[in-house]
Design a protein around this motif. Structure first.
Motif, PDB file in Angstrom:
ATOM      1  N   VAL A 127       0.798  -1.307  -0.017  1.00 23.69           N
ATOM      2  CA  VAL A 127      -0.091  -0.049   0.030  1.00 23.69           C
ATOM      3  C   VAL A 127       0.962   1.195   0.011  1.00 23.69           C
ATOM      4  O   VAL A 127       1.867   1.413   0.845  1.00 23.69           O
ATOM      5  N   SER A 128       0.786   2.306  -0.975  1.00 30.59           N
ATOM      6  CA  SER A 128       1.387   3.391  -1.074  1.00 30.59           C
ATOM      7  C   SER A 128       0.334   4.487  -0.814  1.00 30.59           C
ATOM      8  O   SER A 128      -0.558   4.503  -1.376  1.00 30.59           O
ATOM      9  N   MET A 129       0.843   5.587  -0.091  1.00 30.91           N
ATOM     10  CA  MET A 129      -0.091   6.785   0.086  1.00 30.91           C
ATOM     11  C   MET A 129       0.812   7.868   0.002  1.00 30.91           C
ATOM     12  O   MET A 129       1.784   7.916   0.336  1.00 30.91           O
ATOM     13  N   ALA A 130       0.167   8.876  -0.865  1.00 29.41           N
ATOM     14  CA  ALA A 130       0.545  10.376  -0.960  1.00 29.41           C
ATOM     15  C   ALA A 130      -0.431  11.365  -0.837  1.00 29.41           C
ATOM     16  O   ALA A 130      -1.360  11.304  -1.582  1.00 29.41           O
ATOM     17  N   PRO A 131      -0.438  12.201   0.167  1.00 31.49           N
ATOM     18  CA  PRO A 131       0.475  12.266   1.190  1.00 31.49           C
ATOM     19  C   PRO A 131       0.463  11.080   2.253  1.00 31.49           C
ATOM     20  O   PRO A 131      -0.280  10.213   2.008  1.00 31.49           O
ATOM     21  N   PRO A 132       1.593  10.927   3.049  1.00 35.81           N
ATOM     22  CA  PRO A 132       1.830   9.553   3.821  1.00 35.81           C
ATOM     23  C   PRO A 132       0.719   9.382   4.725  1.00 35.81           C
ATOM     24  O   PRO A 132       0.087   9.998   5.183  1.00 35.81           O
ATOM     25  N   PHE A 133       0.808   8.052   5.075  1.00 32.37           N
ATOM     26  CA  PHE A 133      -0.277   7.761   6.069  1.00 32.37           C
ATOM     27  C   PHE A 133       0.070   8.441   7.364  1.00 32.37           C
ATOM     28  O   PHE A 133       0.978   8.693   7.896  1.00 32.37           O
ATOM     29  N   ASN A 134      -1.164   8.731   8.021  1.00 36.71           N
ATOM     30  CA  ASN A 134      -1.066   9.376   9.441  1.00 36.71           C
ATOM     31  C   ASN A 134      -2.176   8.754  10.099  1.00 36.71           C
ATOM     32  O   ASN A 134      -3.204   8.734   9.974  1.00 36.71           O
ATOM     33  N   PRO A 135      -1.601   8.303  11.490  1.00 38.79           N
ATOM     34  CA  PRO A 135      -2.664   7.331  12.252  1.00 38.79           C
ATOM     35  C   PRO A 135      -3.964   8.322  12.722  1.00 38.79           C
ATOM     36  O   PRO A 135      -5.018   7.818  13.053  1.00 38.79           O
ATOM     37  N   LYS A 136      -3.705   9.545  12.707  1.00 32.37           N
ATOM     38  CA  LYS A 136      -5.090  10.515  13.039  1.00 32.37           C
ATOM     39  C   LYS A 136      -5.916  10.390  12.034  1.00 32.37           C
ATOM     40  O   LYS A 136      -7.178  10.629  12.181  1.00 32.37           O
ATOM     41  N   ASP A 137      -5.806  10.144  10.613  1.00 30.50           N
ATOM     42  CA  ASP A 137      -6.464  10.039   9.546  1.00 30.50           C
ATOM     43  C   ASP A 137      -7.204   8.656   9.421  1.00 30.50           C
ATOM     44  O   ASP A 137      -7.477   8.052   8.218  1.00 30.50           O
TER      45      ASP A 137
END
Length: 160
Positions: free
Chosen positions: A123-133
């Motif tokens: 799994v790739s994410m941009a913007p990066p993974f943020n646990p708050k989201d």
């Protein structure tokens, strides 16, 4: 050692006790602030599913190896289609998708239906993974919003 145990060991995968499956951060290594993106390995076996969850950012799912994964996607309001069941695999001639773009705000859950099997994904994410989201799905709420997927939602959520 089973193939699944060997992959878990070789890739240094950690149990994802919240969602199910195993994962390992692959980018950035080491973690840095203000990275443009993030990437993980994600591994499922048929002992657990990946329960319904969502993040606010877009995700690119990549299928690397193993048996097909059944993915339930519950899209945000206004998306057409409203929901989708995707077979995530390298079996393209059988309708499998080796990469899936998942819009931010989409509820996603997945499982392997084959016995004694596993799948390695990324799994790739941009913007990066943020646990708050990151949010876990509530069975009753999801069924009320997506009644046409009641059976799979029930299979891919914890009891309320």
């Amino acid at each position: 050692m089973s193939p699944a145990s060997e992959i878990i060991k070789l890739l240094n995968l950690q149990l994802n006790s919240t969602e199910g499956g195993y994962f390992a951060n692959t980018y950035p290594i080491p973690p840095v602030e203000n990275s443009p993106c993030s990437a993980i390995y994600y591994f499922l076996d048929n002992s657990r599913c990946s329960i319904m969850h969502k993040v606010t950012g877009d995700m690119l799912y990549h299928f690397y190896a193993g048996k097909p994964v059944e993915m339930l996607l519950l899209y945000p309001e206004g998306h057409n289609p409203k929901s989708e069941v995707c077979i995530f695999s390298n079996e393209i001639a059988k309708g499998g998708k080796p990469m899936k773009v998942i819009p931010g705000g989409t509820w996603i859950g997945s499982r392997i239906k084959s016995k004694d099997s596993w799948s390695l994904m990324g799994v790739s994410m941009a913007p990066p993974f943020n646990p708050k989201d990151y949010f876990l799905g509530d069975r009753d709420t999801l069924i009320a919003q997506y009644p046409e997927q009641k059976k799979l939602i029930t299979a891919l959520t914890n009891p309320s």
